[in-house]
Design an enzyme around this catalytic site. Structure first.
Site, PDB file in Angstrom:
ATOM      1  N   SER A  24      -0.995   2.259  -7.637  1.00 58.53           N
ATOM      2  CA  SER A  24      -0.431   1.017  -7.103  1.00 58.53           C
ATOM      3  C   SER A  24      -1.500   0.056  -6.600  1.00 58.53           C
ATOM      4  O   SER A  24      -1.296  -1.171  -6.629  1.00 58.53           O
ATOM      5  CB  SER A  24       0.541   1.330  -5.959  1.00 58.53           C
ATOM      6  OG  SER A  24      -0.103   2.043  -4.927  1.00 58.53           O
ATOM      7  N   ASP A 195      -0.736  -1.955   5.082  1.00 56.31           N
ATOM      8  CA  ASP A 195       0.375  -1.097   5.503  1.00 56.31           C
ATOM      9  C   ASP A 195      -0.098   0.315   5.844  1.00 56.31           C
ATOM     10  O   ASP A 195       0.698   1.225   6.000  1.00 56.31           O
ATOM     11  CB  ASP A 195       1.450  -1.034   4.410  1.00 56.31           C
ATOM     12  CG  ASP A 195       0.884  -0.554   3.069  1.00 56.31           C
ATOM     13  OD1 ASP A 195      -0.298  -0.134   3.035  1.00 56.31           O
ATOM     14  OD2 ASP A 195       1.608  -0.603   2.064  1.00 56.31           O
ATOM     15  N   HIS A 198      -2.303   0.520   1.340  1.00 60.44           N
ATOM     16  CA  HIS A 198      -2.693  -0.469   0.332  1.00 60.44           C
ATOM     17  C   HIS A 198      -3.618  -1.522   0.938  1.00 60.44           C
ATOM     18  O   HIS A 198      -3.577  -1.782   2.139  1.00 60.44           O
ATOM     19  CB  HIS A 198      -1.455  -1.133  -0.273  1.00 60.44           C
ATOM     20  CG  HIS A 198      -0.536  -0.160  -0.936  1.00 60.44           C
ATOM     21  ND1 HIS A 198       0.539   0.413  -0.277  1.00 60.44           N
ATOM     22  CD2 HIS A 198      -0.541   0.362  -2.186  1.00 60.44           C
ATOM     23  CE1 HIS A 198       1.165   1.238  -1.104  1.00 60.44           C
ATOM     24  NE2 HIS A 198       0.522   1.233  -2.267  1.00 60.44           N
TER      25      HIS A 198
END
Length: 242
Positions: A24, A195, A198
């Protein structure tokens, strides 16, 4: 347009490729916060296509199986650089049995991916392994609670996987950007994450600055495609553009 000009334009459209492969943090690399991929593309304007092949939530166990399929679309001679940025999911604690990959298996998969790229015709010298980032467990635990997800992270585990990524790079003969170690040198490194896991905008810029010397080395000598607009012969543009 003459056939000679058509041929020249076609040839000029085959741009070198920089392929970003990972989870991600790569998938989000053209987003507002996780914008390190955008920064790479900006650095290489009119020199390379920067291609995002990030897969949110994926680990090395899955990516090692996917990598030949992902790279079959590219002509290996056009690939200028590949980043492999995995480990944030592998380093989940065993309680997350879906994503967790044991440490030594993680290292083996990274080495296997480099070997598979070589089979595809992409030499190890063009591959860059990026270690997983540090994890702010307080912020990530809160994010997991807010999004009704189980929490299975540990910054010490992230550091272990980062060390194994470095070992994999050494054994494979690739470059390595040690994001984890460099983050841990920053006093308030937590601000590099949005967060807890990330990258934030400052974190993306931080990673980009670590990558930049490697990128410049691997793309040295590449010229900007087509002349500067001021150098185009307006009376005979074909002469400039073909």
């Amino acid at each position: 347009m003459t056939s000679r000009v058509i041929s020249a334009v076609s040839k000029s459209s085959t741009w070198p490729k920089v392929v970003l492969f990972g989870d991600s943090i790569t998938q989000l690399s053209f987003s507002n916060d996780g914008c390190w991929g955008s920064m790479v593309a900006d650095l290489l304007q009119r020199k390379c296509d920067v291609i995002n092949r990030g897969f949110s939530g994926y680990n090395t166990r899955w990516c090692v199986k996917m990598i030949p399929k992902v790279f079959e679309e590219f002509n290996s001679s056009d690939v200028a650089m590949v980043t492999i940025f995995l480990g944030a999911n592998d380093s989940n604690l065993p309680g997350n049995s879906h994503q967790h990959v044991p440490a030594e298996e993680y290292k083996t998969h990274l080495i296997d991916m480099v070997e598979k790229l070589q089979v595809c015709g992409i030499p190890r010298e063009k591959v860059v392994l990026i270690t997983p980032p540090a994890c702010d467990i307080d912020a990530w635990a809160e994010d997991c609670r807010n999004n009704d997800r189980p929490f299975h992270k540990c910054n010490k585990a992230a550091g272990l996987y980062a060390s194994l990524c470095r070992e994999a790079a050494t054994e494979s003969g690739t470059a390595c950007v040690d994001l984890y170690t460099e983050m841990m040198k920053v006093t308030d490194w937590q601000k590099l994450l949005n967060d807890g896991l990330h990258l934030s905008t400052p974190g993306s810029a931080f990673l980009f600055e670590l990558l930049k010397p490697v990128i410049l080395k691997l793309t040295a000598g590449m010229e900007t495609r087509f002349p500067d607009w001021k150098d185009v012969d307006n009376t005979n543009p074909d002469a400039s553009l073909s």
